[in-house]
Design a protein around this motif. Structure first.
Motif, PDB file in Angstrom:
ATOM      1  N   ALA A   1      53.256  26.489  29.271  1.00  0.00           N
ATOM      2  CA  ALA A   1      53.038  27.768  28.599  1.00  0.00           C
ATOM      3  C   ALA A   1      54.399  28.350  28.202  1.00  0.00           C
ATOM      4  CB  ALA A   1      52.301  28.734  29.520  1.00  0.00           C
TER       5      ALA A   1
ATOM      6  N   ARG B   1      55.461  31.284  28.044  1.00  0.00           N
ATOM      7  CA  ARG B   1      55.966  32.324  28.945  1.00  0.00           C
ATOM      8  C   ARG B   1      56.734  31.751  30.126  1.00  0.00           C
ATOM      9  NH1 ARG B   1      55.243  34.570  33.699  1.00  0.00           N
ATOM     10  NH2 ARG B   1      55.495  36.829  33.942  1.00  0.00           N
ATOM     11  N   ASP B   2      56.279  30.623  30.632  1.00  0.00           N
ATOM     12  CA  ASP B   2      56.758  30.163  31.928  1.00  0.00           C
ATOM     13  C   ASP B   2      57.766  29.027  31.864  1.00  0.00           C
ATOM     14  OD1 ASP B   2      55.031  31.986  33.201  1.00  0.00           O
ATOM     15  OD2 ASP B   2      53.360  30.645  32.804  1.00  0.00           O
TER      16      ASP B   2
ATOM     17  N   ASP C   1      54.056  44.093  33.696  1.00  0.00           N
ATOM     18  CA  ASP C   1      52.972  43.635  34.577  1.00  0.00           C
ATOM     19  C   ASP C   1      51.939  42.799  33.830  1.00  0.00           C
ATOM     20  OD1 ASP C   1      53.987  44.773  36.820  1.00  0.00           O
ATOM     21  OD2 ASP C   1      52.684  46.548  36.782  1.00  0.00           O
TER      22      ASP C   1
ATOM     23  N   SER D   1      44.723  24.142  33.422  1.00  0.00           N
ATOM     24  CA  SER D   1      44.649  25.593  33.614  1.00  0.00           C
ATOM     25  C   SER D   1      45.103  26.266  32.331  1.00  0.00           C
ATOM     26  CB  SER D   1      45.522  26.036  34.794  1.00  0.00           C
ATOM     27  OG  SER D   1      46.884  25.787  34.513  1.00  0.00           O
ATOM     28  N   GLU D   2      44.918  27.566  32.282  1.00  0.00           N
ATOM     29  CA  GLU D   2      45.422  28.314  31.129  1.00  0.00           C
ATOM     30  C   GLU D   2      46.078  29.594  31.606  1.00  0.00           C
ATOM     31  OE1 GLU D   2      42.089  28.984  28.622  1.00  0.00           O
ATOM     32  OE2 GLU D   2      41.155  30.450  29.946  1.00  0.00           O
ATOM     33  N   PRO D   3      47.045  30.111  30.840  1.00  0.00           N
ATOM     34  CA  PRO D   3      47.751  31.318  31.282  1.00  0.00           C
ATOM     35  C   PRO D   3      46.810  32.519  31.305  1.00  0.00           C
ATOM     36  CG  PRO D   3      48.831  30.302  29.376  1.00  0.00           C
ATOM     37  CD  PRO D   3      47.521  29.635  29.539  1.00  0.00           C
ATOM     38  N   THR D   4      46.997  33.393  32.284  1.00  0.00           N
ATOM     39  CA  THR D   4      46.152  34.590  32.358  1.00  0.00           C
ATOM     40  C   THR D   4      46.861  35.835  31.838  1.00  0.00           C
ATOM     41  OG1 THR D   4      46.866  34.913  34.637  1.00  0.00           O
ATOM     42  CG2 THR D   4      44.807  33.736  34.315  1.00  0.00           C
ATOM     43  N   ARG D   5      48.185  35.748  31.613  1.00  0.00           N
ATOM     44  CA  ARG D   5      48.884  36.920  31.081  1.00  0.00           C
ATOM     45  C   ARG D   5      48.555  37.120  29.595  1.00  0.00           C
ATOM     46  NH1 ARG D   5      52.750  39.392  34.179  1.00  0.00           N
ATOM     47  NH2 ARG D   5      52.461  38.807  36.343  1.00  0.00           N
TER      48      ARG D   5
ATOM     49  N   LEU E   1      40.908  25.267  34.909  1.00  0.00           N
ATOM     50  CA  LEU E   1      39.912  24.956  33.882  1.00  0.00           C
ATOM     51  C   LEU E   1      38.942  23.847  34.292  1.00  0.00           C
ATOM     52  CD1 LEU E   1      42.194  25.138  30.715  1.00  0.00           C
ATOM     53  CD2 LEU E   1      40.506  26.818  31.482  1.00  0.00           C
TER      54      LEU E   1
ATOM     55  N   TYR F   1      48.761  33.982  37.501  1.00  0.00           N
ATOM     56  CA  TYR F   1      49.343  33.523  36.240  1.00  0.00           C
ATOM     57  C   TYR F   1      48.476  32.478  35.550  1.00  0.00           C
ATOM     58  CZ  TYR F   1      53.488  35.762  38.119  1.00  0.00           C
ATOM     59  OH  TYR F   1      54.356  36.679  38.642  1.00  0.00           O
TER      60      TYR F   1
ATOM     61  N   ILE G   1      50.475  23.261  32.412  1.00  0.00           N
ATOM     62  CA  ILE G   1      49.056  23.612  32.287  1.00  0.00           C
ATOM     63  C   ILE G   1      48.246  22.419  31.796  1.00  0.00           C
ATOM     64  CG2 ILE G   1      49.560  26.046  31.932  1.00  0.00           C
ATOM     65  CD1 ILE G   1      48.745  25.651  28.998  1.00  0.00           C
TER      66      ILE G   1
ATOM     67  N   MET H   1      44.492  30.380  35.132  1.00  0.00           N
ATOM     68  CA  MET H   1      43.075  30.191  35.376  1.00  0.00           C
ATOM     69  C   MET H   1      42.788  28.692  35.371  1.00  0.00           C
ATOM     70  SD  MET H   1      39.909  31.106  35.648  1.00  0.00           S
ATOM     71  CE  MET H   1      39.503  32.749  35.083  1.00  0.00           C
TER      72      MET H   1
ATOM     73  N   LEU I   1      55.185  27.503  38.752  1.00  0.00           N
ATOM     74  CA  LEU I   1      53.834  27.555  38.188  1.00  0.00           C
ATOM     75  C   LEU I   1      53.357  26.231  37.620  1.00  0.00           C
ATOM     76  CD1 LEU I   1      54.102  31.043  36.519  1.00  0.00           C
ATOM     77  CD2 LEU I   1      53.012  30.458  38.674  1.00  0.00           C
TER      78      LEU I   1
END
Lengths: 381, 405
Positions: A206, A208-209, A379, A241-245, B280, B276, A229, B278, A226
């Motif tokens: 991601a 962001r990270d 945040d 996974s996917e970013p939640t921000r 999948l 940070y 993804i 989710m 982290l």
């Protein structure tokens, strides 16, 4: 999908040849995803005079690799997408300009370039004929550029940043496989809606990270703590996974709402913390007119104290309306919101590194100088 | 638990534990401000019948009264509505409930000796965060967790989370096989409410014990609205992992749990429980596995791969009649024995012993009829294969499950 081993063989066979057959073209009439390949340069767009040179290249007109050469050297890209190319590199330096500070591109990526690419990405986001976008960029500041796009481009289709650690011409160059995989990710529907992505070394991170954590190694890009993804493996592009921000289509920022002139984006600079770090550097930046300051603190996010230290200089800066955000030089973990930090009116940058906190603070300051609001932004993004 | 059979049980470990606590500064610290995601106006009320010190010294008396399957009737459920999120502790044992002879003993102790009431009483700060009840499911080291315990645990948690006013579940568990139990729960818990598996690397009675903060953070996370829908979580060392990704990485250190390539999905820090990522993969309300009516699970064993591995292990498993084998290999080394096993109807799942990275779903493996475990390690692939075999023995259908879960 054909196995990648076939593709690799054909890459090896085709590399450097002036003409060759395009291997295993998809059957005529098959609709391929349309991927736009934007070159902002990078090692992937550079070549040295000989293939053993994998560290000293770039900066001269002769070292540039044009986007067309990628497709010529790597026709395998067409197995995965219909590709159109756009060149967003600064013009090649003229011989008399080479090595001079005023030469095009000598300043690295500029805010003006960020603006022009963001605007183009925003157009492509709305273009229904485009399925995905790949952007190449020099690795040194790629994570910042990708993060900027993540915040200001409203897009749901895949946008993938890529470069290589070795030049296009280098021995064991990682560029071809990175480029191929970036196109595959951009052509994958599941890659949409996850924010701006980064793909090198068969990993998907991601924006962001991800950060560059090594000077030369091919695994330099890591999302510390982290993780990736997803992966671009030979059999499949897979996401875990996917970013939640907040990002892209969930972002409150947009390139269209930023100050029209890139020079008017609020000035934010970074200072580093260490034992006996002096406050006068901060005073100098305030004198220079910064609107925000990122202090890259020690440990949990601590600036240096003492009479001549950073802490007193931060108070002087705040008295002049400068917003102060603190990161941690540990490059892992979060700066936390503590009562002491709240009393000190310092905004914690969560787990962003200073160069990314700077970009978010620049954007935040286009909307507000209210500390609670800036805190909310750190945040949520 | 490190050396379960080398230590004689101290006569009264609960008393020792209490003596320990008097010297331990951790429980006396106030809760961190702004840590609770729950409403702040609710007065803190005692929610579980916390055992008095005398009872804590006799853990057996509590365990006999616990572990009834219907949550509404189990001991520890608060009769009074406090307004705080209702979290239930399902205690299975492990180091977090471990007791040693003295506080210097951080590697020699007996797991599962400290019972749920004492774990809860140790942290009065939790009264501000959750309406906490408990169920004693087992009191063992994690190596003793078997299918029977897993099924009982899963059914109890499913029943609890099906209650409209329950908010989440916390499971104390030994760390050695925690990743297996957590992944099992990830596959069979049908609710999207938070489920947090927690343990510690140092016993309840040890110096610098990590259990109380881990447990405190587990309850905070289970009470966090942001933890909803993220599958089963594993929490130690302030770090939140997905049960699908996490593995134990070190024998003794407090940072032992890692999700190698995929990383943590969040943190439980003093200021905030923060996410940070989710995950999948399929879990929660989307799972196809149902263990409500299952009494046992098909037997699956693991065979390790190395140079000149003989194949005799596979032949022995064929003779023993196992339904599936997980090959934790470095290459496909067992061709002859593997083919023999498949000819007997056994399902073969291929893992890799390297510890990260995927087994590619190549045309070759599909042609052989073996199943690729994606990036699951062998012990987790075994869990998924057991559940898969409870539904089907079709290799391509099982491959689909390995692709999705």
């Amino acid at each position: 999908m054909k196995s990648l081993s076939l593709l690799l063989l054909s890459v090896a066979a085709s590399f450097g040849l002036s003409a060759q057959e395009i291997p295993n073209l998809p059957p005529p009439g098959l609709t391929m995803p349309h991927v736009v390949l934007i070159s902002m340069g990078g090692a992937i767009a550079s070549q040295a005079k000989d293939r053993m040179n994998i560290t000293d290249f770039g900066g001269q007109a002769a070292s540039r690799v044009d986007p067309e050469k990628w497709l010529k050297d790597l026709p395998d890209l067409r197995l995965f997408a219909h590709i159109t190319m756009e060149d967003f590199r600064p013009p090649a330096p003229k011989p008399e300009e080479e090595g001079k500070p005023e030469a095009p591109g000598a300043a690295g990526t500029t805010t003006a370039q960020l603006y022009s690419v963001a605007k183009r990405l925003q157009e492509l986001a709305k273009d229904e004929t485009v399925d995905g976008i790949v952007v190449t960029h020099d690795t040194n500041t790629m994570a910042e550029t990708a993060w900027f796009m993540d915040l200001v481009v409203d897009v749901k289709k895949p946008v993938v940043f890529v470069d290589s650690q070795r030049p296009w011409s280098g021995i064991a160059g990682d560029g071809p496989l990175n480029l191929l995989n970036a196109v595959r990710v951009a052509a994958t529907k599941a890659a949409g809606g996850k924010g701006v992505l980064h793909s090198m070394n068969q990993a998907i991170d991601a924006a962001r990270d991800v950060n560059e954590t090594s000077a030369y190694r091919v695994q330099a890009f890591q999302s510390t703590d982290l993780g990736v993804i997803g992966v671009a493996d030979p059999d499949i592009v897979k996401f875990y996974s996917e970013p939640t921000r907040r990002h892209t289509f969930k972002s409150e920022f947009n390139i269209a709402k930023l100050p029209a002139d890139p020079k008017n984006l609020p000035a934010v600079e970074c200072v580093y913390s260490y034992t006996e770090a002096p406050g006068y550097l901060i005073d100098a930046l305030v004198e220079h007119g910064v609107k925000g300051l990122v202090v890259d603190g020690t440990g949990g996010g601590s600036a240096t104290g003492g009479i001549n230290g950073q802490t007193e200089a931060i108070k002087r800066a705040q008295a002049k309306g400068v917003v102060v955000v603190v990161t941690t030089r540990t490059r892992g973990g979060r700066v936390q919101d503590t009562p002491h930090r709240r009393e000190s009116k310092i905004v914690p940058a969560d787990n962003l590194p200073p160069e990314k906190a700077r970009i978010l603070l620049q954007l935040a300051l286009t909307e507000t100088t209210d500390l609670a609001e800036v805190k909310r932004i750190f945040d949520e993004y | 638990m490190k050396h379960p059979r080398t230590l004689a049980l101290a006569g009264c470990c609960g008393v020792l534990a209490l003596a320990m606590r008097a010297a331990d500064p951790v429980p006396s610290k106030p809760a961190a401000p702004a840590a609770a995601p729950a409403p702040k106006t609710v007065p803190a009320t005692a929610t579980a019948p916390i055992a008095p010190p005398a009872a804590a010294a006799k853990p057996a008396a509590i365990s006999t009264a616990a572990a009834a399957p219907a949550p509404t009737a189990t001991p520890g459920t608060s009769p009074a509505a406090s307004g705080l999120p209702k979290i239930r502790l399902f205690a299975t044992g492990g180091t977090i409930q471990g007791s040693g002879e003295n506080r210097d003993n951080i590697a020699n102790y007996r797991a599962g000796q400290i019972k749920a009431p004492q774990i809860i009483a140790d942290l009065p700060e939790l009264k501000k965060i959750a309406d906490l009840s408990f169920s004693e499911v087992s009191s063992v080291a994690s190596g003793a967790i078997d299918a029977k315990v897993l099924l009982k645990l899963a059914n109890e948690i499913n029943a609890w989370l099906a209650l409209p006013d329950s908010a989440g579940a916390v499971i104390t568990h030994g760390t050695d096989t925690m990743e297996e139990s957590a992944y099992f729960l990830q596959l069979v818990i049908k609710s999207d409410k938070p489920v947090v598996v927690v343990g510690s690397m140092r016993p309840f009675t040890g110096l610098s014990r990590d259990g109380p903060l881990n447990f405190y953070n587990a309850v905070r996370t289970a009470a966090s609205p942001d933890a909803v829908g993220k599958g089963v979580l594993v929490l130690l060392n302030d770090t939140i992992h997905s049960a699908r990704f996490v593995t134990k990485n070190n024998t003794h250190r407090v940072d032992t749990f890692v999700s190698r390539e995929l990383g943590a999905i969040g943190y439980a820090d003093s200021d905030r429980v923060v996410f940070y990522r989710m995950p999948l993969t399929r879990f929660g309300s989307k799972t196809e596995f149902d263990v409500e009516k299952i009494e046992t699970l098909p037997i699956v064993d693991i065979v390790y791969g190395y140079q000149e591995a003989s194949g005799a292990a596979i032949e022995a498993l064929i003779a023993a009649g196992v339904k599936g084998i997980v090959l934790d290999g470095s290459a496909p080394p067992y061709n002859r024995a593997t083919l023999l096993a498949m000819s007997k109807g056994m399902v073969i799942v291929q893992c890799d012993r390297k510890g990260s990275g995927r087994i590619l779903t190549s045309e070759r493996s599909a042609g052989r009829g073996t199943v690729s475990a994606d990036n699951l390690n062998a012990q987790k692939a075994r869990i998924l294969l057991r559940l898969a075999l409870s539904k089907t023995s079709n290799a391509s259908e099982i491959q689909r499950m390995f692709n999705e879960y």
